[in-house]
Design a protein around this motif. Sequence first.
Motif, mmCIF file in Angstrom:
data_model
loop_
_atom_site.group_PDB
_atom_site.id
_atom_site.type_symbol
_atom_site.label_atom_id
_atom_site.label_comp_id
_atom_site.label_asym_id
_atom_site.label_seq_id
_atom_site.Cartn_x
_atom_site.Cartn_y
_atom_site.Cartn_z
ATOM 1 N N THR A 1 163.259 19.558 44.796
ATOM 2 C CA THR A 1 163.834 20.330 43.700
ATOM 3 C C THR A 1 163.869 21.809 44.060
ATOM 4 O O THR A 1 163.229 22.248 45.005
ATOM 5 N N GLU A 2 164.653 22.574 43.292
ATOM 6 C CA GLU A 2 164.675 24.029 43.482
ATOM 7 C C GLU A 2 163.304 24.601 43.159
ATOM 8 O O GLU A 2 162.626 24.140 42.247
ATOM 9 N N SER A 3 162.906 25.626 43.908
ATOM 10 C CA SER A 3 161.602 26.230 43.648
ATOM 11 C C SER A 3 161.651 27.721 43.931
ATOM 12 O O SER A 3 162.509 28.210 44.667
ATOM 13 N N TRP A 4 160.722 28.446 43.309
ATOM 14 C CA TRP A 4 160.595 29.894 43.493
ATOM 15 C C TRP A 4 159.121 30.208 43.745
ATOM 16 O O TRP A 4 158.259 29.787 42.951
ATOM 17 N N GLU A 5 158.808 30.920 44.826
ATOM 18 C CA GLU A 5 157.455 31.435 45.006
ATOM 19 C C GLU A 5 157.328 32.660 44.103
ATOM 20 O O GLU A 5 157.995 33.670 44.311
ATOM 21 N N LEU A 6 156.486 32.555 43.097
ATOM 22 C CA LEU A 6 156.371 33.625 42.114
ATOM 23 C C LEU A 6 155.542 34.781 42.637
ATOM 24 O O LEU A 6 155.941 35.952 42.529
ATOM 25 N N VAL A 7 154.376 34.483 43.189
ATOM 26 C CA VAL A 7 153.494 35.534 43.690
ATOM 27 C C VAL A 7 152.405 34.875 44.535
ATOM 28 O O VAL A 7 152.028 33.727 44.293
ATOM 29 N N ARG A 8 151.937 35.595 45.541
ATOM 30 C CA ARG A 8 150.831 35.106 46.357
ATOM 31 C C ARG A 8 149.506 35.586 45.760
ATOM 32 O O ARG A 8 149.399 36.720 45.331
ATOM 33 N N GLU A 9 148.552 34.705 45.745
ATOM 34 C CA GLU A 9 147.293 34.976 45.060
ATOM 35 C C GLU A 9 146.374 35.872 45.891
ATOM 36 O O GLU A 9 146.180 35.654 47.083
ATOM 37 N N GLU A 10 145.798 36.870 45.220
ATOM 38 C CA GLU A 10 144.784 37.729 45.816
ATOM 39 C C GLU A 10 143.539 37.711 44.928
ATOM 40 O O GLU A 10 143.657 37.802 43.701
ATOM 41 N N LEU A 11 142.375 37.606 45.548
ATOM 42 C CA LEU A 11 141.118 37.521 44.820
ATOM 43 C C LEU A 11 140.399 38.864 44.814
ATOM 44 O O LEU A 11 140.411 39.593 45.810
ATOM 45 N N VAL A 12 139.779 39.181 43.682
ATOM 46 C CA VAL A 12 138.986 40.398 43.550
ATOM 47 C C VAL A 12 137.655 40.041 42.898
ATOM 48 O O VAL A 12 137.532 39.013 42.235
ATOM 49 N N CYS A 13 136.674 40.907 43.093
ATOM 50 C CA CYS A 13 135.385 40.755 42.434
ATOM 51 C C CYS A 13 135.278 41.831 41.364
ATOM 52 O O CYS A 13 135.429 43.023 41.652
ATOM 53 N N VAL A 14 135.040 41.404 40.122
ATOM 54 C CA VAL A 14 135.025 42.329 38.989
ATOM 55 C C VAL A 14 133.762 42.118 38.172
ATOM 56 O O VAL A 14 133.084 41.089 38.280
ATOM 57 N N ALA A 15 133.462 43.101 37.343
ATOM 58 C CA ALA A 15 132.348 42.997 36.401
ATOM 59 C C ALA A 15 132.530 44.060 35.339
ATOM 60 O O ALA A 15 133.406 44.933 35.446
ATOM 61 N N SER A 16 131.707 44.008 34.314
ATOM 62 C CA SER A 16 131.748 45.043 33.290
ATOM 63 C C SER A 16 131.300 46.367 33.893
ATOM 64 O O SER A 16 130.507 46.387 34.848
ATOM 65 N N PRO A 17 131.792 47.500 33.372
ATOM 66 C CA PRO A 17 131.375 48.800 33.920
ATOM 67 C C PRO A 17 129.856 48.980 33.924
ATOM 68 O O PRO A 17 129.295 49.502 34.888
ATOM 69 N N ALA A 18 129.182 48.547 32.867
ATOM 70 C CA ALA A 18 127.735 48.712 32.796
ATOM 71 C C ALA A 18 127.029 47.906 33.874
ATOM 72 O O ALA A 18 126.047 48.379 34.479
ATOM 73 N N LEU A 19 127.512 46.698 34.149
ATOM 74 C CA LEU A 19 126.869 45.852 35.156
ATOM 75 C C LEU A 19 127.082 46.423 36.552
ATOM 76 O O LEU A 19 126.167 46.413 37.380
ATOM 77 N N VAL A 20 128.277 46.918 36.826
ATOM 78 C CA VAL A 20 128.538 47.534 38.135
ATOM 79 C C VAL A 20 127.648 48.753 38.330
ATOM 80 O O VAL A 20 127.054 48.958 39.400
#
Length: 298
Positions: A159-178
């Motif tokens: 079927t027709e397909s579209w690559e929407l976006v490639r996945e990138e991972l980040v590590c995040v947390a609340s400002p207080a925890l960081v």
Amino acid sequence: MRFTHKNATSFPLVALRAFTTVGRYKSFTRAAGVLGVTQGAISRHVATLESFADCRLFVRKGSSIEFTPEGLQLFEAVKDAMSTIELTMQLLAQRGRQHDRLRVRTSMPSFAMTVVVPSLGDYLARHGVQVDVITSLSPPQAGDDFDVLITRDLSLPGTESWELVREELVCVASPALVAAHQAQAGETWPMVAARSRPDMVATWALGADRVPEHLRVLATYDHLFLAITAAVGGAGFLVAPHLLVMDQLRAGALVLADERRIPSGASYVAYLHARSAHAQAARQFCRWLKGRLREGRP
């Protein structure tokens, strides 16, 4: 209320619908408007049901009406069932005729909740097409009723397909925890994770030159959107697709614990169902979503 065997053979369903509508709106006049009939017709339906039940169902108090004890008992017993019947009939009627609605299926509930659903108002305003969103982890079958499949881990061959976006991972947390852990090595950060994506922590750790076995995962959640909410609340550091935490990063509810964005090797792909009755609108939707994601607007 006394129901006889003779009456049970000709149960007045139309009258029951009129009764529940009156009960919802506490008005014969409003019920008549909702059902598209006269107020006299509503009164006759209620009288029919009262005769059938051999009791009063409403009492008038000035310009308003109230349930009798028997009427309230009946209303509480049937209101949900009547709502279910009405909604089911509406859905069946919609399915039986051509319409301009799109059915978008995805195997990613967190992506649907975080990215797709919040943007549908903009799509409707621009293109005038309403979108129904369905989530399912099962591989799609040829006879399934949808127009577009958005996925990271499934496919729709041929079927027709579209690559929407490639996945990138980040590590995040609340400002207080960081702030509280800024002097500590990353391996000692308290982590939270999602059971739906057990691969992400190890993938990010290897790309960020961390030792996966040293990371301490203290709590896990079924879906990413639950883990994101936990991270916002300060429960721990979270590895997540950058796309899914962009709003929280912009708002300051989360901050990057590490500036690096690690490619996961996966892509979000949209497939057009070969049997879609709305192929042109489905293509338009896929192009629109791809453009929105490439511009960094979840």
